[in-house]
Design a protein around this motif. Structure first.
Motif, PDB file in Angstrom:
ATOM      1  N   UNK A  15      81.341 114.178  58.474  1.00 13.32           N
ATOM      2  CA  UNK A  15      81.712 112.785  58.273  1.00 13.32           C
ATOM      3  C   UNK A  15      81.598 112.309  56.824  1.00 13.32           C
ATOM      4  N   UNK A  16      80.750 112.937  56.022  1.00 14.33           N
ATOM      5  CA  UNK A  16      80.626 112.509  54.629  1.00 14.33           C
ATOM      6  C   UNK A  16      80.213 111.056  54.521  1.00 14.33           C
ATOM      7  N   UNK A  17      81.006 110.257  53.834  1.00 15.79           N
ATOM      8  CA  UNK A  17      80.687 108.838  53.651  1.00 15.79           C
ATOM      9  C   UNK A  17      80.930 108.020  54.905  1.00 15.79           C
ATOM     10  N   UNK A  18      81.639 108.604  55.871  1.00 15.40           N
ATOM     11  CA  UNK A  18      81.901 107.908  57.126  1.00 15.40           C
ATOM     12  C   UNK A  18      83.193 107.126  57.141  1.00 15.40           C
ATOM     13  N   UNK A  44      73.148 108.357  53.613  1.00 22.22           N
ATOM     14  CA  UNK A  44      74.169 107.491  53.020  1.00 22.22           C
ATOM     15  C   UNK A  44      75.162 107.025  54.086  1.00 22.22           C
ATOM     16  N   UNK A  45      75.518 107.902  54.988  1.00 15.53           N
ATOM     17  CA  UNK A  45      76.422 107.571  56.097  1.00 15.53           C
ATOM     18  C   UNK A  45      75.838 106.426  56.926  1.00 15.53           C
ATOM     19  N   UNK A  50      75.640 100.660  58.517  1.00 11.57           N
ATOM     20  CA  UNK A  50      74.872  99.408  58.571  1.00 11.57           C
ATOM     21  C   UNK A  50      75.493  98.336  57.678  1.00 11.57           C
ATOM     22  N   UNK A  51      75.923  98.715  56.477  1.00 17.34           N
ATOM     23  CA  UNK A  51      76.511  97.753  55.537  1.00 17.34           C
ATOM     24  C   UNK A  51      77.787  97.134  56.105  1.00 17.34           C
ATOM     25  N   UNK A  52      78.487  97.900  56.942  1.00 23.44           N
ATOM     26  CA  UNK A  52      79.718  97.406  57.554  1.00 23.44           C
ATOM     27  C   UNK A  52      79.482  96.800  58.936  1.00 23.44           C
TER      28      UNK A  52
END
Length: 175
Positions: A15-18, A44-45, A50-52
């Motif tokens: 997934x990397x950064x998602x 980080x993912x 969470x940030x979104x």
């Protein structure tokens, strides 16, 4: 089709950064399990999810493909497996082929649910070495022949009894 977004269990590999999981969740998809093998990447993912404010739709977990599925991930429950740019390193991807086979065959043949689908999006890349000997990858203009993607599709997947099919992406999807 909209109700399938809520019921479908989607597994993202690498997934990397998602970005893919976040895009799906932002478009109403639920029950997304985003995985990556690197602990720092998974941290980080999780922050990106969470940030979104999409934690209700996306669960992030570490999964090294050589290991059994992580706790709480039952491959029988997976309806759709997705991944982006999983095949481009100048090396074997036989572990990915084995993993895809285990995902595709996790359900019993008598299971009444729709067969699991796997969608992998790939960019043709070539490996080059810089003056210091470090390998880097860039999009390839040389095409499919001789690429690691060709090796994966024509040799590694068939060894696991998997046949890949190219699915064209309509131009309007990018608008």
């Amino acid at each position: 089709q909209d109700e399938n977004r809520h019921r479908c269990c989607t597994l993202e590999l690498g997934a990397g950064t998602g970005q893919l999981a976040l895009a799906l969740a932002s478009n109403g998809w639920r029950r997304i399990i985003a995985t990556d093998g690197e602990p720092g990447v998974v941290r980080n993912l999780k922050r990106n999810v969470q940030a979104n404010r999409l934690g209700h739709a996306v669960r992030c977990t570490r999964w090294n493909w050589e290991d059994d599925p992580p706790s709480g991930l039952d491959l029988e429950d997976v309806d759709l497996c997705v991944g982006s740019d999983l095949v481009y390193y100048d090396r074997s991807h036989d572990m990915l082929a084995k993993l895809l086979k285990s995902i595709l065959t996790a359900r019993s043949p008598s299971d009444a649910r729709r067969k699991v689908r796997v969608l992998l999006l790939s960019t043709l890349r070539c490996a080059e070495r810089d003056s210091g000997g470090q390998v880097f990858h860039r999009p390839s203009s040389q095409g499919y022949l001789g690429s690691s993607l060709q090796q994966f599709i024509e040799h590694e997947l068939p060894l696991e009894g998997i046949v890949a099919k190219q699915v064209p992406i309509p131009d309007n999807i990018f608008n």
